[in-house]
Scaffold this motif. Structure first.
Motif, short mmCIF file in Angstrom:
data_model
loop_
_atom_site.label_atom_id
_atom_site.label_comp_id
_atom_site.label_asym_id
_atom_site.label_seq_id
_atom_site.Cartn_x
_atom_site.Cartn_y
_atom_site.Cartn_z
N GLU A 117 35.37 37.18 38.86
CA GLU A 117 36.40 36.71 39.78
C GLU A 117 37.69 36.54 39.00
OE1 GLU A 117 35.46 33.44 42.33
OE2 GLU A 117 33.36 34.08 42.50
N VAL A 118 38.69 37.27 39.42
CA VAL A 118 40.02 37.14 38.81
C VAL A 118 40.97 36.66 39.89
CG1 VAL A 118 39.66 38.87 37.01
CG2 VAL A 118 40.52 39.57 39.22
N GLY A 119 41.82 35.75 39.50
CA GLY A 119 42.79 35.23 40.46
C GLY A 119 43.98 36.15 40.59
N ALA A 120 44.80 35.87 41.59
CA ALA A 120 46.02 36.65 41.76
C ALA A 120 46.99 36.36 40.63
CB ALA A 120 46.65 36.35 43.11
N ASP A 121 46.98 35.13 40.15
CA ASP A 121 47.86 34.74 39.05
C ASP A 121 47.10 34.77 37.73
OD1 ASP A 121 49.98 34.24 40.82
OD2 ASP A 121 49.20 32.22 41.24
N ILE A 122 47.86 34.86 36.66
CA ILE A 122 47.28 34.88 35.32
C ILE A 122 46.96 33.46 34.89
CG2 ILE A 122 47.76 35.42 32.88
CD1 ILE A 122 47.35 37.89 34.64
N ASP A 123 45.79 33.26 34.36
CA ASP A 123 45.41 31.99 33.73
C ASP A 123 45.97 32.02 32.31
OD1 ASP A 123 44.09 30.00 32.22
OD2 ASP A 123 42.26 30.17 33.42
N GLN A 124 47.08 31.31 32.11
CA GLN A 124 47.81 31.43 30.84
C GLN A 124 46.98 30.98 29.64
OE1 GLN A 124 50.80 33.08 30.68
NE2 GLN A 124 50.24 33.05 28.50
N ALA A 125 46.24 29.92 29.77
CA ALA A 125 45.42 29.43 28.64
C ALA A 125 44.36 30.47 28.29
CB ALA A 125 44.77 28.10 29.00
N LEU A 126 43.76 31.04 29.29
CA LEU A 126 42.73 32.07 29.05
C LEU A 126 43.37 33.31 28.40
CD1 LEU A 126 39.70 32.62 29.44
CD2 LEU A 126 40.25 33.56 31.70
N ALA A 127 44.55 33.70 28.89
CA ALA A 127 45.25 34.86 28.33
C ALA A 127 45.66 34.61 26.87
CB ALA A 127 46.47 35.22 29.17
N ASP A 128 46.10 33.40 26.58
CA ASP A 128 46.46 33.08 25.19
C ASP A 128 45.24 33.18 24.27
OD1 ASP A 128 49.08 32.67 25.97
OD2 ASP A 128 48.91 30.46 26.01
N PHE A 150 44.09 38.60 29.09
CA PHE A 150 45.23 39.02 28.28
C PHE A 150 45.68 40.44 28.66
CE2 PHE A 150 46.59 41.16 24.25
CZ PHE A 150 47.85 40.58 24.18
N LEU A 151 44.74 41.33 28.90
CA LEU A 151 45.09 42.69 29.30
C LEU A 151 45.72 42.70 30.71
CD1 LEU A 151 41.97 44.62 27.94
CD2 LEU A 151 44.30 44.55 26.96
N ARG A 152 45.25 41.84 31.59
CA ARG A 152 45.87 41.72 32.92
C ARG A 152 47.31 41.24 32.78
NH1 ARG A 152 43.59 37.70 36.38
NH2 ARG A 152 44.81 38.69 38.01
N GLN A 153 47.52 40.28 31.90
CA GLN A 153 48.88 39.77 31.67
C GLN A 153 49.77 40.89 31.12
OE1 GLN A 153 49.42 37.06 28.33
NE2 GLN A 153 50.72 35.76 29.65
N ASN A 154 49.24 41.64 30.18
CA ASN A 154 49.99 42.76 29.60
C ASN A 154 50.38 43.76 30.68
OD1 ASN A 154 50.94 44.38 27.27
ND2 ASN A 154 49.34 45.78 27.98
N ASP A 155 49.47 44.07 31.57
CA ASP A 155 49.77 45.05 32.63
C ASP A 155 50.74 44.48 33.66
OD1 ASP A 155 48.18 46.95 31.43
OD2 ASP A 155 46.41 46.51 32.65
N LYS A 156 50.68 43.19 33.95
CA LYS A 156 51.62 42.60 34.91
C LYS A 156 53.03 42.55 34.34
CE LYS A 156 48.60 39.91 37.80
NZ LYS A 156 48.91 39.59 39.16
#
Length: 178
Positions: free
Chosen positions: A77-88, A170-176
């Motif tokens: 399950e991935v949210g529409a928004d990035i979980d910043q702590a998880l991405a870090d 982190f890869l989702r954040q990179n792509d966004k």
């Protein structure tokens, strides 16, 4: 004395000849029995082996490609928004275990560039590729293509499922952000 010697010699020759004949017959009979019984046993063994191979080792039908890859991750399950702590956390893990072979751009180093990977692949596929690269490149059609294109087996970095989820974020954040 000469007569006795001739008699002894002819007797010895007769017995020796008879013993040799019996030995040859025994050897021939033994060889014949062995070859007959050995052939049947081998034939029976081959038949049993092929029967057991059909019963126990029938090749599994290829799994339907659902785009999620091969591995322990079946749903994410991935949210529409990035979980910043998880991405870090994922960035830290990526820099330690992945960046030697992968760029965040579309540039190839050893492995493919990862720009847009979360748009091309399902989240489960990305995590299974991180956690289970050997099996993925053997069984998953897309991973097989990547191996054929890049000619390098992705190394298993012993990443846990939780760490793979962080790398995915982190890869989702990179792509966004691209």
């Amino acid at each position: 004395m000469k007569n006795q010697s001739k008699t002894f010699q002819s007797l010895l020759n007769g017995q020796l000849l008879r013993a040799m004949k019996m030995g040859a017959v025994a050897l021939f009979s033994g060889t014949l029995l062995f070859s007959c019984s050995s052939g049947e046993a081998e034939t029976a063994a081959v038949e049993n082996e092929s029967e057991s191979g059909l019963a126990h080792e029938a090749p599994a039908a290829p799994a339907e490609d659902n785009g999620k890859g091969i591995g322990p991750v079946t749903t994410v399950e991935v949210g529409a928004d990035i979980d910043q702590a998880l991405a870090d956390n994922g960035k830290s893990i990526f820099e330690g275990k992945c960046s030697a072979c992968h760029q965040l751009s579309d540039q190839k180093v050893v492995g493919p560039g990862l720009a847009g990977v979360t748009e091309r692949r399902q989240p489960e596929w990305v995590m299974n590729m991180i956690i289970n690269p050997e099996e993925m490149t053997k069984k998953d059609p897309e991973a097989k293509k990547l191996l054929a294109e890049h000619l390098t087996q992705m190394t298993n970095q012993n990443v846990t499922e939780q760490d793979a989820r962080a790398i995915l974020e982190f890869l989702r954040q990179n792509d966004k952000n691209s």
